[in-house]
Enzyme design. Structure first.
Site, PDB file in Angstrom:
ATOM      1  N   THR A   1     -28.612 119.524 101.169  1.00 54.88           N
ATOM      2  CA  THR A   1     -29.285 118.479 101.601  1.00 54.88           C
ATOM      3  C   THR A   1     -28.267 117.371 101.417  1.00 54.88           C
ATOM      4  O   THR A   1     -28.361 116.469 102.702  1.00 54.88           O
ATOM      5  CB  THR A   1     -30.608 118.163 100.734  1.00 54.88           C
ATOM      6  OG1 THR A   1     -31.101 119.378 100.522  1.00 54.88           O
ATOM      7  CG2 THR A   1     -31.417 117.058 101.133  1.00 54.88           C
ATOM      8  N   LEU A   2     -27.728 117.074 100.462  1.00 50.81           N
ATOM      9  CA  LEU A   2     -26.928 115.934 100.599  1.00 50.81           C
ATOM     10  C   LEU A   2     -25.719 116.072 101.514  1.00 50.81           C
ATOM     11  O   LEU A   2     -25.407 114.903 102.127  1.00 50.81           O
ATOM     12  CB  LEU A   2     -26.225 115.652  99.152  1.00 50.81           C
ATOM     13  CG  LEU A   2     -25.831 114.406  98.576  1.00 50.81           C
ATOM     14  CD1 LEU A   2     -27.154 113.464  98.899  1.00 50.81           C
ATOM     15  CD2 LEU A   2     -25.447 114.463  97.085  1.00 50.81           C
TER      16      LEU A   2
ATOM     17  N   LYS B   1     -27.166 119.963  89.212  1.00 51.26           N
ATOM     18  CA  LYS B   1     -27.196 121.294  88.816  1.00 51.26           C
ATOM     19  C   LYS B   1     -25.796 122.040  89.256  1.00 51.26           C
ATOM     20  O   LYS B   1     -25.997 122.535  90.339  1.00 51.26           O
ATOM     21  CB  LYS B   1     -28.378 121.992  89.408  1.00 51.26           C
ATOM     22  CG  LYS B   1     -29.384 122.545  88.446  1.00 51.26           C
ATOM     23  CD  LYS B   1     -30.391 123.673  89.027  1.00 51.26           C
ATOM     24  CE  LYS B   1     -31.410 122.772  89.048  1.00 51.26           C
ATOM     25  NZ  LYS B   1     -32.709 123.868  89.839  1.00 51.26           N
TER      26      LYS B   1
ATOM     27  N   ASP C   1     -28.478 120.413  93.977  1.00 52.26           N
ATOM     28  CA  ASP C   1     -28.554 121.670  93.550  1.00 52.26           C
ATOM     29  C   ASP C   1     -27.488 122.406  94.314  1.00 52.26           C
ATOM     30  O   ASP C   1     -26.410 122.460  93.918  1.00 52.26           O
ATOM     31  CB  ASP C   1     -29.908 122.101  93.924  1.00 52.26           C
ATOM     32  CG  ASP C   1     -30.527 123.396  93.301  1.00 52.26           C
ATOM     33  OD1 ASP C   1     -29.873 123.839  92.393  1.00 52.26           O
ATOM     34  OD2 ASP C   1     -31.348 124.012  94.132  1.00 52.26           O
ATOM     35  N   THR C   2     -27.733 123.136  95.473  1.00 52.75           N
ATOM     36  CA  THR C   2     -26.756 123.570  96.298  1.00 52.75           C
ATOM     37  C   THR C   2     -25.943 122.679  96.816  1.00 52.75           C
ATOM     38  O   THR C   2     -24.723 122.955  97.191  1.00 52.75           O
ATOM     39  CB  THR C   2     -27.597 124.674  97.504  1.00 52.75           C
ATOM     40  OG1 THR C   2     -27.974 123.702  98.290  1.00 52.75           O
ATOM     41  CG2 THR C   2     -28.228 125.576  96.887  1.00 52.75           C
TER      42      THR C   2
ATOM     43  N   ARG D   1     -39.876 114.236  99.038  1.00 53.39           N
ATOM     44  CA  ARG D   1     -40.731 113.344  98.354  1.00 53.39           C
ATOM     45  C   ARG D   1     -40.122 113.250  96.809  1.00 53.39           C
ATOM     46  O   ARG D   1     -40.880 112.353  96.132  1.00 53.39           O
ATOM     47  CB  ARG D   1     -42.020 114.115  98.375  1.00 53.39           C
ATOM     48  CG  ARG D   1     -42.769 114.329  99.378  1.00 53.39           C
ATOM     49  CD  ARG D   1     -44.100 115.396  99.653  1.00 53.39           C
ATOM     50  NE  ARG D   1     -44.152 116.033 100.615  1.00 53.39           N
ATOM     51  CZ  ARG D   1     -45.208 116.840 100.883  1.00 53.39           C
ATOM     52  NH1 ARG D   1     -45.961 116.949  99.806  1.00 53.39           N
ATOM     53  NH2 ARG D   1     -45.065 117.678 101.844  1.00 53.39           N
ATOM     54  N   GLY D   2     -39.412 114.109  96.356  1.00 50.13           N
ATOM     55  CA  GLY D   2     -39.168 114.125  95.062  1.00 50.13           C
ATOM     56  C   GLY D   2     -38.453 113.152  94.374  1.00 50.13           C
ATOM     57  O   GLY D   2     -38.670 112.767  93.256  1.00 50.13           O
TER      58      GLY D   2
ATOM     59  N   ASP E   1     -33.338 113.106  94.282  1.00 47.42           N
ATOM     60  CA  ASP E   1     -33.839 113.658  93.364  1.00 47.42           C
ATOM     61  C   ASP E   1     -32.811 114.386  92.548  1.00 47.42           C
ATOM     62  O   ASP E   1     -32.566 114.284  91.200  1.00 47.42           O
ATOM     63  CB  ASP E   1     -34.985 114.458  93.156  1.00 47.42           C
ATOM     64  CG  ASP E   1     -35.169 115.297  94.218  1.00 47.42           C
ATOM     65  OD1 ASP E   1     -34.146 115.489  94.877  1.00 47.42           O
ATOM     66  OD2 ASP E   1     -36.098 115.998  94.378  1.00 47.42           O
TER      67      ASP E   1
HETATM   68  P1  IMP Z   1     -29.929 121.209  97.561  1.00 46.46           P
HETATM   69  O1  IMP Z   1     -30.023 121.023  99.143  1.00 46.46           O
HETATM   70  O2  IMP Z   1     -29.838 122.779  97.518  1.00 46.46           O
HETATM   71  O3  IMP Z   1     -29.063 120.566  96.893  1.00 46.46           O
HETATM   72  O4  IMP Z   1     -31.297 120.830  96.978  1.00 46.46           O
HETATM   73  C1  IMP Z   1     -32.134 119.856  97.379  1.00 46.46           C
HETATM   74  C2  IMP Z   1     -33.459 119.893  96.830  1.00 46.46           C
HETATM   75  O5  IMP Z   1     -34.407 120.977  96.410  1.00 46.46           O
HETATM   76  C3  IMP Z   1     -33.911 118.660  95.930  1.00 46.46           C
HETATM   77  O6  IMP Z   1     -34.137 117.567  96.727  1.00 46.46           O
HETATM   78  C4  IMP Z   1     -35.161 119.165  95.564  1.00 46.46           C
HETATM   79  O7  IMP Z   1     -36.297 118.572  96.192  1.00 46.46           O
HETATM   80  C5  IMP Z   1     -35.154 120.658  95.227  1.00 46.46           C
HETATM   81  N1  IMP Z   1     -34.857 121.096  94.156  1.00 46.46           N
HETATM   82  C6  IMP Z   1     -33.809 121.681  93.586  1.00 46.46           C
HETATM   83  N2  IMP Z   1     -33.838 122.082  92.374  1.00 46.46           N
HETATM   84  C7  IMP Z   1     -35.017 121.971  92.088  1.00 46.46           C
HETATM   85  C8  IMP Z   1     -35.777 121.691  90.716  1.00 46.46           C
HETATM   86  O8  IMP Z   1     -35.271 122.487  89.840  1.00 46.46           O
HETATM   87  N3  IMP Z   1     -36.733 121.483  90.699  1.00 46.46           N
HETATM   88  C9  IMP Z   1     -37.474 121.038  91.761  1.00 46.46           C
HETATM   89  N4  IMP Z   1     -36.871 120.732  92.925  1.00 46.46           N
HETATM   90  C10 IMP Z   1     -35.598 121.323  93.047  1.00 46.46           C
END
Ligand code: IMP
Length: 179
Positions: A108-109, A132, A104-105, A41-42, A101
């Protein structure tokens, strides 16, 4: 009520950067139709601002939505990504931009790129508001990026903590007492 320690990126700075991203996408996709997929949703607030910065005289867009499982109600990643809602549009032969949005890790992408590229799009790019890089677990990056931020948990402008604070106008760092 939202308790924030500090504003990280002010709303006018966000708007300014999104104007630039929209202009860049307009230039890169001039004369084409682009399927823009928001990741729920972000990204919805970013998405709705971004698509209106893409010049409708030059680029046609179709919008769609995908929902994937995220961190639940805590900010610790499980490392597991699941599709909760798939795209309604066919991907085959389309120029596709995933609008996310934050990277991070990167898990998801990585998952989304794998799933969508297996459906034979004509092109597949990623537009992401925040990055990040310190938290990255897999090597992946956005083609269009708003801002790189330090390793802090942000809320506001679509970003949540336990589904709250998405309606803050600025991107903020949450007070640890609010967690
Ligand atoms: P990833 O799969 O770790 O790259 O993270 C993806 C999801 O984690 C993002 O689409 C966000 O919804 C959530 N996320 C990561 N960091 C933050 C943050 O600092 N604030 C809020 N949501 C976050």
């Amino acid at each position: 009520m939202a308790k924030v320690t500090k504003v990280l990126i002010e709303s006018d700075k966000i708007a300014q950067r999104i104007k630039q991203l929209g202009a860049q996408i307009t230039q890169d996709y001039a004369g084409k139709t682009v399927l823009m997929i928001a990741i729920l949703r972000g990204s919805v607030i970013f998405f709705s601002d971004l698509i209106r910065e893409i010049d409708s005289d030059k680029v046609d867009i179709i919008i769609d939505f995908i929902s994937v499982s995220s961190y639940g109600s805590s900010h610790k990643t499980t490392g597991e990504v699941r599709m909760l809602k798939d795209a309604d549009e066919a991907i085959d032969g389309k120029d596709v931009i995933i609008v996310e949005d934050i990277v991070d890790t990167g898990l998801t992408l990585q998952y989304l790129k794998k799933v969508l590229s297996s459906r034979n799009p004509s092109s597949l790019k990623v537009c992401c508001l925040l990055d990040k890089p310190e938290r990255r677990k897999v090597e992946i990056s956005a083609d269009y990026l708003g801002f790189t931020i330090p390793n802090e948990f942000v809320v506001g402008y679509g970003f949540d903590y336990a589904q709250k604070y998405r309606n803050l106008k600025d991107i903020c760092v949450l007070d640890p007492k609010a967690k």
